[in-house]
Write an enzyme that holds these catalytic residues in place. Structure first.
Site, PDB file in Angstrom:
ATOM      1  N   HIS A 121       3.050  11.032  -6.899  1.00 34.74           N
ATOM      2  CA  HIS A 121       3.761   9.789  -6.604  1.00 34.74           C
ATOM      3  C   HIS A 121       3.683   8.905  -7.841  1.00 34.74           C
ATOM      4  O   HIS A 121       2.730   8.968  -8.617  1.00 34.74           O
ATOM      5  CB  HIS A 121       3.077   9.116  -5.406  1.00 34.74           C
ATOM      6  N   ASP A 198      -5.553  10.864  -5.018  1.00 41.32           N
ATOM      7  CA  ASP A 198      -4.638  10.032  -4.244  1.00 41.32           C
ATOM      8  C   ASP A 198      -4.597  10.612  -2.830  1.00 41.32           C
ATOM      9  O   ASP A 198      -3.995  11.660  -2.592  1.00 41.32           O
ATOM     10  CB  ASP A 198      -3.247  10.058  -4.890  1.00 41.32           C
ATOM     11  N   GLN A 201      -1.509  10.313   1.669  1.00 44.44           N
ATOM     12  CA  GLN A 201      -0.895  11.158   2.691  1.00 44.44           C
ATOM     13  C   GLN A 201      -1.919  11.995   3.449  1.00 44.44           C
ATOM     14  O   GLN A 201      -1.672  12.402   4.592  1.00 44.44           O
ATOM     15  CB  GLN A 201       0.142  12.088   2.045  1.00 44.44           C
ATOM     16  N   LYS A 224      -0.410   3.812   6.248  1.00 47.02           N
ATOM     17  CA  LYS A 224       0.046   5.178   6.539  1.00 47.02           C
ATOM     18  C   LYS A 224      -0.799   5.845   7.628  1.00 47.02           C
ATOM     19  O   LYS A 224      -0.522   6.973   8.025  1.00 47.02           O
ATOM     20  CB  LYS A 224       0.040   6.021   5.264  1.00 47.02           C
ATOM     21  N   CYS A 361       9.759   8.063  -4.787  1.00 46.29           N
ATOM     22  CA  CYS A 361       8.815   7.626  -5.832  1.00 46.29           C
ATOM     23  C   CYS A 361       8.197   8.830  -6.544  1.00 46.29           C
ATOM     24  O   CYS A 361       6.993   8.865  -6.823  1.00 46.29           O
ATOM     25  CB  CYS A 361       7.725   6.726  -5.261  1.00 46.29           C
TER      26      CYS A 361
END
Length: 406
Positions: A121, A198, A201, A224, A361
Site C-alpha cells: 500500500h 503493515d 488488513q 478496519k 493505493c
C-alpha cells in the site's frame, strides 16, 4: 452463531440503497461498526468525557483509566509483552511514518538498503521513498512470483548485510496474499536488519501475535477491525522504541520544560503528543472485545468460506480476470473483460452493492499487474453467501448492459 445473527449488530446494514437491500463488500477499505462499538463511544462522550493524565477529578480519572485500559487491551490482543510497547496513533499510515521519521532517519544512512515489495500500500511505500531520499539509502524490492506471492528463496536472495530495514504487508489489500512474516523475520534478523509489518488488513481477519512473529514493528488501524476511524496502533519492541526520537512535540509527551530545552516522558507517552484519541481508544477496546467474543476461529473460517465460494461463483461467470494467488484471505480483486472497473462499480451500486474500484493505493502493483485499475470485493464477518450471490447477479447485469452498449 452465524453471519445473519452477527449482521443484526451492524445497524448500517439494515437499510436500502437505490431501492435494494444494502450489500457492503468494501470492508478492506473500512469495516462497518457494531452497535457495541457505537454505544461505547457514545457512552464515553455522555459520561466520561475529559482529558487524560492531567486532572485529579473523578471524571478525568475515569477517562484516563478507560484510555490506558484500552492500551492494555491492545497489548493482550496482539500478544505484546509490555504496555509501553503500544503507541496509539491516528492509523496505520501515521504509525509507519513514525517509524520512518523516528527510527529510520536516525539509524539508516547512505550505503544502507531498505527492502520492500511491489504489493505494498502507498502508506508502506512512500515513507520509505522519502527516507531513502533523506538518507541516501537504497530502496530495493523483493521480486514477486507470477501469482503475486513472495517466496522465501527470493527473500533469502534479496536480504544482505546492507539491508537495515524490511517493510512488508502481512496481508495484501489488493491480492489477498498472506506473507510468511515469521519466516521473513528470521531471515532479516540473521542479517542484522529490522522488520516493520503493515498489519492493517491482517489484524481484522486473523489472530496476530507479535511475539511469535518476532517482528520489530507492527502497525494497524482500528477502522478496519470494527473500531472507529482516527485510531491506530504502532507496536514496537521496547529496545527499539527507546532509541527512537519523537516526531511531534508539545503537551502530554514532555517530562520537564525549561526556557531553552525540554525532556520527554517515558514510553509510550513520549510518542503521543497533545490530547490523544481518547474516544477512539475506547471504541477500539470495544471492537477488540466484540471480535474476541465472536472468536477469530469463526471469523477466519467464515471469511475463508466466503472467499472460496465467491471465487467459484465468479469463475463460473466467465469473462472475468481475477488477480492474486489461489490461497488468499478476505478479498477478490478482478476486472470484467472490456469494462472499466469504475463502470462495473457504478452498475453494482445501482443495485445497492458496494465494492471498491481504482488503484487501491497501490499504483506500482497495478503496473505490475499491467492494468490501470481493478474492482475489489472484500468480505468480513457480517457478510453472507447471499451477498456473494447478489454480487454475481449484479456482475451478470453489468456484463449484459455493457455487452449491449458495445
Amino acid at each position: 452463531m452465524c453471519a445473519r445473527d452477527i449482521r443484526r449488530d451492524f445497524p448500517i446494514l439494515d437499510q436500502e440503497v437505490n431501492g435494494y437491500p444494502f450489500v457492503y463488500l468494501d470492508s478492506a477499505a473500512t469495516s462497518q461498526k457494531p452497535s457495541q462499538v457505537i454505544e461505547a463511544v457514545s457512552d464515553y462522550y455522555r459520561q466520561d468525557n475529559s482529558n487524560v493524565h492531567r486532572g485529579v477529578h473523578t471524571v478525568g480519572t475515569r477517562a484516563t483509566e478507560a484510555y490506558e485500559g484500552a492500551r492494555e487491551s491492545v497489548r493482550s490482543f496482539i500478544g505484546a509483552s509490555k504496555t509501553e510497547e503500544i503507541i496509539f496513533t491516528r492509523g496505520t499510515t501515521e504509525a509507519i511514518n513514525l517509524v520512518a521519521r523516528g527510527y529510520a532517519d536516525k539509524h539508516i544512512q547512505a550505503g544502507d538498503e531498505i527492502l520492500i515489495t511491489q504489493m505494498e500500500h502507498h502508506s508502506n511505500l512512500i515513507p520509505w521513498q522519502q527516507v531513502a531520499k533523506r538518507t541516501g539509502a537504497t530502496l530495493s524490492y523483493i521480486p514477486m512470483e507470477p501469482d503475486g506471492t513472495i517466496s522465501l528463496e527470493q527473500v533469502r536472495q534479496s536480504v544482505t548485510r546492507q539491508t537495515k530495514l524490511v517493510a512488508i504487508t502481512h496481508l495484501s489489500n489488493v491480492l489477498g496474499t498472506i506473507n510468511p512474516i515469521a519466516d521473513i523475520t528470521k531471515i532479516v534478523h540473521a542479517h542484522g536488519g529490522v522488520v516493520l509489518v503493515d498489519g492493517a488488513q491482517a489484524v481484522p481477519h486473523m489472530t496476530v501475535n507479535v511475539t511469535a512473529l518476532d517482528c520489530d514493528f507492527y502497525a494497524f488501524s482500528g477502522h478496519k477491525m470494527c473500531g472507529p476511524t482516527g485510531i491506530g496502533v504502532l507496536y514496537g519492541k521496547r529496545e527499539l522504541l527507546e532509541v527512537m526520537e519523537p516526531v511531534q512535540f508539545g503537551g502530554e509527551m514532555i517530562d520537564f520544560v525549561e526556557l531553552y530545552d525540554s525532556t520527554w516522558k517515558e514510553l509510550p507517552w513520549r510518542f503521543e503528543a497533545g490530547t490523544p484519541i481518547i474516544a477512539g481508544a475506547v471504541g477500539l477496546k470495544a471492537a477488540i472485545d466484540y471480535l474476541t467474543e465472536v472468536g477469530y476461529d469463526y471469523i477466519e473460517a467464515h471469511v475463508a468460506m466466503l472467499t472460496d465460494y465467491a471465487m467459484k461463483q465468479l469463475r463460473a461467470l466467465g469473462g472475468i480476470t481475477i488477480y492474486g494467488p489461489e490461497h488468499r484471505s478476505g478479498l477478490i480483486t478482478f476486472n470484467l473483460d472490456d469494462v472499466h472497473p469504475h463502470d462495473t462499480a457504478t452498475v453494482l451500486d445501482s443495485y445497492g452493492i458496494a465494492v471498491r474500484a481504482g488503484h487501491h493505493c497501490a499504483q506500482p502493483l497495478m503496473k505490475w499487474l499491467e492494468v490501470t485499475a481493478t474492482a475489489r470485493a472484500s468480505f468480513y464477518l457480517y457478510n453472507t453467501t447471499e451477498d456473494v450471490d447478489r454480487l454475481v447477479e449484479g456482475l451478470k447485469n453489468a456484463k449484459e448492459f455493457f455487452g449491449d452498449v458495445f
